[in-house]
Write an enzyme that holds these catalytic residues in place. Structure first.
Site, PDB file in Angstrom:
ATOM      1  N   HIS A  96      -3.692  -3.462  10.524  1.00 42.33           N
ATOM      2  CA  HIS A  96      -3.561  -4.819  11.233  1.00 42.33           C
ATOM      3  C   HIS A  96      -2.610  -5.873  10.481  1.00 42.33           C
ATOM      4  O   HIS A  96      -2.685  -5.969   9.103  1.00 42.33           O
ATOM      5  CB  HIS A  96      -5.194  -5.720  11.230  1.00 42.33           C
ATOM      6  CG  HIS A  96      -5.600  -5.893   9.906  1.00 42.33           C
ATOM      7  ND1 HIS A  96      -5.646  -7.178   9.565  1.00 42.33           N
ATOM      8  CD2 HIS A  96      -6.233  -5.223   9.014  1.00 42.33           C
ATOM      9  CE1 HIS A  96      -6.364  -7.364   8.432  1.00 42.33           C
ATOM     10  NE2 HIS A  96      -6.609  -6.012   7.944  1.00 42.33           N
TER      11      HIS A  96
ATOM     12  N   ARG B  83     -12.825  -8.871  10.940  1.00 41.97           N
ATOM     13  CA  ARG B  83     -12.198  -9.316  12.395  1.00 41.97           C
ATOM     14  C   ARG B  83     -11.975  -8.511  13.009  1.00 41.97           C
ATOM     15  O   ARG B  83     -11.267  -8.748  14.340  1.00 41.97           O
ATOM     16  CB  ARG B  83     -11.088 -10.389  11.878  1.00 41.97           C
ATOM     17  CG  ARG B  83     -11.511 -11.624  11.083  1.00 41.97           C
ATOM     18  CD  ARG B  83     -10.262 -12.427  10.842  1.00 41.97           C
ATOM     19  NE  ARG B  83      -9.496 -11.794   9.728  1.00 41.97           N
ATOM     20  CZ  ARG B  83      -8.346 -12.122   8.887  1.00 41.97           C
ATOM     21  NH1 ARG B  83      -7.901 -13.095   9.331  1.00 41.97           N
ATOM     22  NH2 ARG B  83      -7.862 -11.182   8.164  1.00 41.97           N
TER      23      ARG B  83
ATOM     24  N   CYS C  17      -3.147  -8.132   6.998  1.00 39.41           N
ATOM     25  CA  CYS C  17      -4.178  -7.536   6.047  1.00 39.41           C
ATOM     26  C   CYS C  17      -4.116  -8.156   4.577  1.00 39.41           C
ATOM     27  O   CYS C  17      -2.960  -8.105   4.036  1.00 39.41           O
ATOM     28  CB  CYS C  17      -3.752  -6.073   6.154  1.00 39.41           C
ATOM     29  SG  CYS C  17      -5.059  -5.161   5.338  1.00 39.41           S
TER      30      CYS C  17
ATOM     31  N   CYS D 202      -9.567  -1.054   8.680  1.00 42.57           N
ATOM     32  CA  CYS D 202      -9.606  -1.862   7.779  1.00 42.57           C
ATOM     33  C   CYS D 202     -10.866  -2.449   7.853  1.00 42.57           C
ATOM     34  O   CYS D 202     -11.622  -2.628   8.682  1.00 42.57           O
ATOM     35  CB  CYS D 202      -8.676  -2.993   7.590  1.00 42.57           C
ATOM     36  SG  CYS D 202      -8.620  -4.062   6.158  1.00 42.57           S
TER      37      CYS D 202
ATOM     38  N   ASP E  12     -11.686  -5.271   7.045  1.00 40.62           N
ATOM     39  CA  ASP E  12     -11.681  -6.715   7.560  1.00 40.62           C
ATOM     40  C   ASP E  12     -12.681  -7.123   8.807  1.00 40.62           C
ATOM     41  O   ASP E  12     -12.781  -6.351   9.612  1.00 40.62           O
ATOM     42  CB  ASP E  12     -10.402  -6.866   7.976  1.00 40.62           C
ATOM     43  CG  ASP E  12      -9.934  -8.231   8.173  1.00 40.62           C
ATOM     44  OD1 ASP E  12     -10.757  -9.216   8.950  1.00 40.62           O
ATOM     45  OD2 ASP E  12      -9.180  -8.963   7.454  1.00 40.62           O
TER      46      ASP E  12
HETATM   47 ZN   LIG Z   1      -6.946  -5.538   6.038  1.00 38.16          ZN
END
Ligand SMILES: [Zn+2]
Length: 218
Positions: A103, A51, A106, A47, A49
């Site tokens: 994750h 993090r 999400c 992803c 993302d």
């Molecule tokens: Zn995500």
């Protein structure tokens, strides 16, 4: 604000210089080897993302992993971007393992669980809504909303693994070389650990080949 933005860029260049110096100190040939080309064993589809920095959480370094990231780690068969990444990684780089890493928490999966117009994101999120529909009975039987959300994250990863196995590149390489092998993992923010969903490559392949067998060329 203007000075803050400038500072932020400076920090990145300072970090970069420190990183380059450290690599050279550890191995004086490091950059000569990098320039020679790549031969990564892994393809990572994760992803976008911020993090989940793939190399940091896995301890893999430069040259070890070919990476593609998008919202909710989707592998859509009409997405020329992800399809090119898979094709190149399998046919040219000859990666041995393909990891789809989702994750918990999400935002993309959460948005897909929300039945409302998301504008430009609609067609993208449709892929996750379709995963929900495919597994509607299992998901609706989970009374706890956050557990249902976690399970959809996992099922989404498994479906994307299946989407990769449906490609001609993966099926043909596997028939000849017995690789690449699919892996479905999920990262958790709470403990920073990866969970292996234990995707059974061989079983998944057999499961789809009645309809999606692309092993033979034309
Ligand atoms: Zn995500």
């Amino acid at each position: 604000m203007a000075s803050y933005l400038q500072e932020s860029h400076d920090r990145i260049f300072e970090n970069n210089r420190a990183w380059a110096a450290k690599q050279k100190e550890k191995d004086p040939e490091f950059f000569t080897k990098l320039s020679a080309g790549q031969e990564p064993d892994y393809l990572w589809i994760g992803c976008s993302d911020s993090r989940i920095p793939a190399e940091q959480i896995t301890g893999l370094s430069a040259g070890e992993v070919f990476i593609h990231r998008n919202i909710a780690n989707l592998v859509c068969n009409t997405d020329l971007n992800v399809m090119s990444v898979v094709d190149y990684a399998v046919r040219h780089l000859k990666v041995k393992h393909i990891i789809v890493c989702g994750h918990y928490g999400c935002g993309g999966v959460k948005a897909a669980l929300t039945p409302q117009d998301m504008g430009l994101l609609n067609p993208w999120l449709r892929n996750i809504r379709d995963v929900y529909r495919l597994h509607e009975d299992e998901l609706d039987a989970i009374p706890d909303e956050s557990k249902r959300y976690d399970r959809l994250v996992e099922l989404n990863v498994i479906e994307q693994c299946r989407n990769i196995i449906k490609t001609a590149a993966v099926q043909q390489s596997y028939a000849t070389n017995k690789f690449p092998i699919m892996h479905g993992w999920v990262f958790g923010f709470q403990d920073g650990l990866l969970k292996d969903l234990k995707v059974d490559h061989e079983k998944m392949l057999q499961g789809i080949q009645k309809i999606y067998n692309l092993t033979r060329g034309s």
